[in-house]
Design a protein around this motif. Sequence first.
Motif, PDB file in Angstrom:
ATOM      1  N   ALA A 109       0.828  -1.205   0.000  1.00  0.00           N
ATOM      2  CA  ALA A 109       0.000   0.000   0.000  1.00  0.00           C
ATOM      3  C   ALA A 109       0.867   1.262   0.000  1.00  0.00           C
ATOM      4  CB  ALA A 109      -0.916  -0.009   1.224  1.00  0.00           C
ATOM      5  N   GLN A 110       1.919   1.264   0.797  1.00  0.00           N
ATOM      6  CA  GLN A 110       2.805   2.429   0.848  1.00  0.00           C
ATOM      7  C   GLN A 110       3.500   2.657  -0.492  1.00  0.00           C
ATOM      8  OE1 GLN A 110       5.457   1.806   4.183  1.00  0.00           O
ATOM      9  NE2 GLN A 110       3.745   1.470   5.586  1.00  0.00           N
ATOM     10  N   GLU A 111       3.900   1.561  -1.138  1.00  0.00           N
ATOM     11  CA  GLU A 111       4.555   1.685  -2.437  1.00  0.00           C
ATOM     12  C   GLU A 111       3.602   2.265  -3.481  1.00  0.00           C
ATOM     13  OE1 GLU A 111       7.710   1.185  -5.298  1.00  0.00           O
ATOM     14  OE2 GLU A 111       7.571   1.465  -3.129  1.00  0.00           O
ATOM     15  N   LEU A 112       2.353   1.834  -3.459  1.00  0.00           N
ATOM     16  CA  LEU A 112       1.381   2.364  -4.413  1.00  0.00           C
ATOM     17  C   LEU A 112       1.046   3.819  -4.107  1.00  0.00           C
ATOM     18  CD1 LEU A 112      -0.968  -0.728  -4.801  1.00  0.00           C
ATOM     19  CD2 LEU A 112       0.643   0.166  -6.490  1.00  0.00           C
ATOM     20  N   ARG A 113       0.970   4.163  -2.842  1.00  0.00           N
ATOM     21  CA  ARG A 113       0.722   5.563  -2.498  1.00  0.00           C
ATOM     22  C   ARG A 113       1.855   6.441  -3.025  1.00  0.00           C
ATOM     23  NH1 ARG A 113       0.365   7.038   3.744  1.00  0.00           N
ATOM     24  NH2 ARG A 113       2.511   6.290   3.569  1.00  0.00           N
ATOM     25  N   ARG A 114       3.079   5.915  -2.999  1.00  0.00           N
ATOM     26  CA  ARG A 114       4.231   6.667  -3.494  1.00  0.00           C
ATOM     27  C   ARG A 114       4.205   6.811  -5.011  1.00  0.00           C
ATOM     28  NH1 ARG A 114       9.296   5.816  -5.496  1.00  0.00           N
ATOM     29  NH2 ARG A 114       9.034   3.548  -5.585  1.00  0.00           N
ATOM     30  N   ARG A 115       3.681   5.811  -5.706  1.00  0.00           N
ATOM     31  CA  ARG A 115       3.813   5.776  -7.152  1.00  0.00           C
ATOM     32  C   ARG A 115       2.571   6.207  -7.924  1.00  0.00           C
ATOM     33  NH1 ARG A 115       6.876   0.273  -8.737  1.00  0.00           N
ATOM     34  NH2 ARG A 115       6.856   1.361 -10.751  1.00  0.00           N
ATOM     35  N   VAL A 116       1.399   6.055  -7.344  1.00  0.00           N
ATOM     36  CA  VAL A 116       0.188   6.521  -8.023  1.00  0.00           C
ATOM     37  C   VAL A 116       0.084   8.029  -7.830  1.00  0.00           C
ATOM     38  CG1 VAL A 116      -2.328   6.391  -8.099  1.00  0.00           C
ATOM     39  CG2 VAL A 116      -0.987   4.311  -7.695  1.00  0.00           C
TER      40      VAL A 116
ATOM     41  N   ALA B  20      -5.112  11.214  -8.862  1.00  0.00           N
ATOM     42  CA  ALA B  20      -5.330  10.451 -10.100  1.00  0.00           C
ATOM     43  C   ALA B  20      -6.696   9.793 -10.092  1.00  0.00           C
ATOM     44  CB  ALA B  20      -4.242   9.389 -10.255  1.00  0.00           C
ATOM     45  N   ASP B  21      -7.204   9.553 -11.292  1.00  0.00           N
ATOM     46  CA  ASP B  21      -8.451   8.807 -11.471  1.00  0.00           C
ATOM     47  C   ASP B  21      -8.125   7.334 -11.264  1.00  0.00           C
ATOM     48  OD1 ASP B  21     -10.997   7.954 -12.245  1.00  0.00           O
ATOM     49  OD2 ASP B  21     -10.436   7.900 -14.367  1.00  0.00           O
ATOM     50  N   VAL B  22      -8.472   6.784 -10.110  1.00  0.00           N
ATOM     51  CA  VAL B  22      -8.025   5.443  -9.754  1.00  0.00           C
ATOM     52  C   VAL B  22      -9.138   4.667  -9.068  1.00  0.00           C
ATOM     53  CG1 VAL B  22      -7.075   6.297  -7.571  1.00  0.00           C
ATOM     54  CG2 VAL B  22      -6.213   4.147  -8.520  1.00  0.00           C
TER      55      VAL B  22
ATOM     56  N   GLN C  79      -8.156  -8.507   2.191  1.00  0.00           N
ATOM     57  CA  GLN C  79      -7.356  -7.864   3.233  1.00  0.00           C
ATOM     58  C   GLN C  79      -6.214  -7.047   2.622  1.00  0.00           C
ATOM     59  OE1 GLN C  79      -6.774 -11.701   5.333  1.00  0.00           O
ATOM     60  NE2 GLN C  79      -7.281 -10.566   7.195  1.00  0.00           N
ATOM     61  N   THR C  80      -5.602  -7.590   1.581  1.00  0.00           N
ATOM     62  CA  THR C  80      -4.543  -6.853   0.894  1.00  0.00           C
ATOM     63  C   THR C  80      -5.111  -5.603   0.238  1.00  0.00           C
ATOM     64  OG1 THR C  80      -3.388  -8.953   0.467  1.00  0.00           O
ATOM     65  CG2 THR C  80      -2.712  -7.040  -0.831  1.00  0.00           C
ATOM     66  N   ALA C  81      -6.258  -5.741  -0.412  1.00  0.00           N
ATOM     67  CA  ALA C  81      -6.906  -4.603  -1.077  1.00  0.00           C
ATOM     68  C   ALA C  81      -7.342  -3.546  -0.067  1.00  0.00           C
ATOM     69  CB  ALA C  81      -8.096  -5.085  -1.890  1.00  0.00           C
ATOM     70  N   ALA C  82      -7.784  -3.976   1.107  1.00  0.00           N
ATOM     71  CA  ALA C  82      -8.223  -3.017   2.131  1.00  0.00           C
ATOM     72  C   ALA C  82      -7.060  -2.136   2.570  1.00  0.00           C
ATOM     73  CB  ALA C  82      -8.810  -3.759   3.323  1.00  0.00           C
ATOM     74  N   ALA C  83      -5.862  -2.724   2.695  1.00  0.00           N
ATOM     75  CA  ALA C  83      -4.687  -1.936   3.067  1.00  0.00           C
ATOM     76  C   ALA C  83      -4.391  -0.883   2.004  1.00  0.00           C
ATOM     77  CB  ALA C  83      -3.484  -2.854   3.263  1.00  0.00           C
ATOM     78  N   VAL C  84      -4.508  -1.283   0.733  1.00  0.00           N
ATOM     79  CA  VAL C  84      -4.286  -0.346  -0.368  1.00  0.00           C
ATOM     80  C   VAL C  84      -5.363   0.729  -0.376  1.00  0.00           C
ATOM     81  CG1 VAL C  84      -4.191  -0.113  -2.879  1.00  0.00           C
ATOM     82  CG2 VAL C  84      -3.100  -2.081  -1.762  1.00  0.00           C
ATOM     83  N   GLY C  85      -6.620   0.311  -0.217  1.00  0.00           N
ATOM     84  CA  GLY C  85      -7.714   1.269  -0.231  1.00  0.00           C
ATOM     85  C   GLY C  85      -7.600   2.299   0.867  1.00  0.00           C
ATOM     86  N   THR C  86      -7.089   1.888   2.023  1.00  0.00           N
ATOM     87  CA  THR C  86      -6.957   2.818   3.144  1.00  0.00           C
ATOM     88  C   THR C  86      -6.007   3.958   2.811  1.00  0.00           C
ATOM     89  OG1 THR C  86      -7.468   1.122   4.799  1.00  0.00           O
ATOM     90  CG2 THR C  86      -6.222   3.046   5.548  1.00  0.00           C
TER      91      THR C  86
ATOM     92  N   THR D  20       9.178  -7.384  -5.978  1.00  0.00           N
ATOM     93  CA  THR D  20       9.040  -7.435  -4.505  1.00  0.00           C
ATOM     94  C   THR D  20      10.050  -6.508  -3.833  1.00  0.00           C
ATOM     95  OG1 THR D  20      10.505  -9.364  -4.423  1.00  0.00           O
ATOM     96  CG2 THR D  20       8.123  -9.789  -4.494  1.00  0.00           C
ATOM     97  N   ALA D  21      10.615  -5.560  -4.590  1.00  0.00           N
ATOM     98  CA  ALA D  21      11.630  -4.667  -4.030  1.00  0.00           C
ATOM     99  C   ALA D  21      11.105  -3.911  -2.815  1.00  0.00           C
ATOM    100  CB  ALA D  21      12.108  -3.689  -5.091  1.00  0.00           C
ATOM    101  N   HIS D  22       9.812  -3.560  -2.814  1.00  0.00           N
ATOM    102  CA  HIS D  22       9.232  -2.809  -1.709  1.00  0.00           C
ATOM    103  C   HIS D  22       9.197  -3.609  -0.414  1.00  0.00           C
ATOM    104  CE1 HIS D  22       6.206  -4.966  -4.041  1.00  0.00           C
ATOM    105  NE2 HIS D  22       5.538  -5.138  -2.916  1.00  0.00           N
ATOM    106  N   LEU D  23       9.248  -4.941  -0.511  1.00  0.00           N
ATOM    107  CA  LEU D  23       9.180  -5.775   0.683  1.00  0.00           C
ATOM    108  C   LEU D  23      10.503  -5.799   1.442  1.00  0.00           C
ATOM    109  CD1 LEU D  23       7.078  -8.813  -0.604  1.00  0.00           C
ATOM    110  CD2 LEU D  23       6.295  -6.665   0.420  1.00  0.00           C
ATOM    111  N   ARG D  24      11.542  -5.234   0.861  1.00  0.00           N
ATOM    112  CA  ARG D  24      12.840  -5.177   1.556  1.00  0.00           C
ATOM    113  C   ARG D  24      12.779  -4.242   2.756  1.00  0.00           C
ATOM    114  NH1 ARG D  24      16.217  -4.305  -4.045  1.00  0.00           N
ATOM    115  NH2 ARG D  24      15.741  -6.343  -4.965  1.00  0.00           N
ATOM    116  N   LEU D  25      11.743  -3.407   2.822  1.00  0.00           N
ATOM    117  CA  LEU D  25      11.581  -2.486   3.949  1.00  0.00           C
ATOM    118  C   LEU D  25      10.945  -3.165   5.157  1.00  0.00           C
ATOM    119  CD1 LEU D  25      10.256   0.617   1.975  1.00  0.00           C
ATOM    120  CD2 LEU D  25      12.601   0.173   2.740  1.00  0.00           C
ATOM    121  N   ARG D  26      10.652  -4.464   5.009  1.00  0.00           N
ATOM    122  CA  ARG D  26      10.024  -5.205   6.100  1.00  0.00           C
ATOM    123  C   ARG D  26      10.909  -5.146   7.343  1.00  0.00           C
ATOM    124  NH1 ARG D  26      10.287 -10.266   4.109  1.00  0.00           N
ATOM    125  NH2 ARG D  26       8.393 -10.063   2.867  1.00  0.00           N
TER     126      ARG D  26
END
Length: 233
Positions: A62-69, A73-75, A87-94, A226-232
């Motif tokens: 979700a954080q990666e998409l917030r950074r890149r979208v 934007a019309d999304v 559950q994954t989509a809910a994190a993105v939607g938030t 999966t580069a964004h998952l390195r921040l885990r």
Amino acid sequence: MREDDAPEAGPPPPTPDQVGPRVRTLWLVTHAEASHHVDGLVGGWFDSTLTPRGEQDAALVAQELRRRVPPGADVEVVSSDLRRAQQTAAAVGTVLGLTPSLDARLREKSYGVAGGRPQAWLDARFVPPPASGDRLRHDEGVDGAETWLTFAGRVYAGVSHLLARARDHQVVVAHGGSGQLVVAAWLGVPVEATAYARFRLPAGSITVLREDGRFHNREVTELGSTAHLRLRA
């Protein structure tokens, strides 16, 4: 001024397609780690949930998409209706301030009575597809399991529905198997060719699909990143 002297109305304002080339982006997300992954169970339509690590990874997606979208934007966010995808989509939607919509056509392949059973149970009964011949209609030897043809047909229908909507950005949350078919449908790969064509999409990955607004060519800009998952933590 007489009515006859009134200035003529100008041309209508340009539509978005007339302003300039419009880039369309589909952000394909594979749901994060789920309980069936760590428990060694068959997924498919078994309604597993995210693990604590999966919840953390969904937040990183979700954080990666917030950074890149782009802001404003019309999304839209569209997800498989299985809980691990929801559950994954809910994190993105938030983080994007959106409520995901659900589409059962984006579900993973059904493995029938094997869903939720130990993977070893399925492995002992599974009949692999032949190297040649009718792989699309192949019977895997498991009651209730979808053929690849049925699976691909419903995912392709879901993607057609998505692409019929004029959106600049679409976030699609799917599964490792159904996500492969989203990529194939995006590229216009005939269903028959998906008997062989595969794309590796790890859990919690992001795939970026883009269409240019002039020639309407479609490309896979990133596949299963999966580069964004390195921040885990």
